[in-house]
Enzyme design. Sequence first.
Site: not given
Ligand code: PEP
Ligand code: MG
Length: 575
Positions: A296, A454-455, A465, A502
């Site tokens: 990141r 996550n997104d 989130r 991820c």
């Molecule tokens: C996600 O969105 O799952 C991701 C890995 O990116 P971030 O958590 O940095 O938004």
């Molecule tokens: Mg993300």
Amino acid sequence: MISGIPASPGIVFGKALLFKEKKIKINLKKISKKNINIEIKKFFQAREKSKKQLKEIQHQAKKKFGKEKASIFDSHILILEDEELEKEIISLIKKKFITSDYAVEKIVQEQITSLEKLQDEYLKNRAIDIRDIGNRLLKNILNIPIIDLNNIQKKIILITKDLTPSQTAQMNFKKILGFITDLGGKTSHTSIMARSLEIPAIVGTGNITKKINNNDYIILNSINNEIIINPSKKQITQFKIIQEKNFKKQKKLISLKNIQAITKDGKKIKIGANIGNYADTIGSKKYGAECIGLYRTEFLFMGRNNFPSEEEQFLAYKKVAQKMNGKHIIIRTMDIGGDKNLSYMNFPKEENPFLGWRAIRVSIDKIKILHDQIKAILRASAFGKFKIMFPMIISIEEIHFLKNELQKIKKKLKKNKINFDEKIELGIMIETPSSAIISKYLAKEVDFFSIGTNDLTQYTLAVDRGNEIISDLYQPMSPAVLYLIKKVIKESHKKNKWTGICGELASNEQAISLLIGMGIDELSMSSISIPIIKNIIRKISFKKAKILAKKVLQKSTVSEIKTLLNKFNTEHHLL
Ligand code: PEP
Ligand code: MG
């Protein structure tokens, strides 16, 4: 005992530091003539105090980041002592009979307004500095204590309403043993950072700041989601035993770090670490990561006062490449916006920042930022195995545009005889429903996908989130999200491409058998989770996991899905 949302595992003990910034309340009352000198004196005393504080911060910054970065505070001190500023403030107090805080507020605001009107980015950034310095001055005039999270001297457990990722990036974790917040969710970036830093944390407690007082003694146990305020001696002894057991368990897991993640019937899954900076590569080695599945890069842009130059980025990426020694590094271009702001960039005030100017949208609009970053990554690719990844893609048009920009930069570098990996792979994050739905077309355009669950969860279910109020609705294992994950894996495989995950789902112990059964190729996670996930994979039969995945994908509710998974995981002694 209080609980919340366990964000990062561990058990710590210590005194609470309640970080509650008092609001600045300007005193608007007119003053009498005889009080003019008192107000002027207040201004000078506050200025002197502010200067001392800035010098101390500069001293700490020098130790942490080096001389060059610390020199930014010289300009802050110069602004503070600016003669014009002083003259205007004093004359306002004298002429208008107003308090020193009111005069400072007025003059600082005037300066900010006139700077913000200008086109020049540098001068716009100066407005942010002036706001910062003005606030410090006002707090000192009004005797509001300023807690500098970067400069805490005693070991404490931090209790606060909320923490932004950039505040977290600046914190001194040698002194902050753990933190507890009122707000936040498990997949907010602050929680993700806590896991990388191995700092125990519980977020989303709702009202911890109302229940804990400064200096209360706290047990923070995020493994069992419990916070104990002023425990008895007996409780402390009990928890010390649990803490010790936990250390031993952790040590045993680390000893397994070099095992391969291969199912009983021979399917190999690549296990990567998610990192935010060079320091995290140390954790990735400690826990046995086989690659970096997500770098990141935005963390390099945070906790500072200006954009890192191409050269600075190049050096940072090169350092990571050298440490990883030929193992692949999926480097994601800056994903700023949403809950990650940069103090030196003028972000618009948006109603819905997660649906707004975020991630690749910022890079496309501010093309120089993208160019500098791509150049730095390409240059660093001569020193290690990078794969480039773009975040928050929603369309083929974006990919076409980005590939074209990448091509242009490659051409330029070639022309200038600068070495880089000409075969560098290109991938995208699948973290919007749109990209998952059109993955069939996207798979033709790129070398790999990485699913950001996550997104993807927040956008598919329309559940923020980071919002603890609706955290029950945040279900990465909902049939809708799983349907999209399966689709993405299938479409990539049809085109002989691969897919990783991820997002945090990649380290969800309960979900591993399902993800393997769905055909995932790579799982990337906070380093601390790697040994346990590798260990689970080794107990799975790929054949049986495929049958499980088929069954799960026919279920229509989260509870049915979880029941099926629990049954499978128990029967096969996975957890
Ligand atoms: C996600 O969105 O799952 C991701 C890995 O990116 P971030 O958590 O940095 O938004
Ligand atoms: Mg993300």
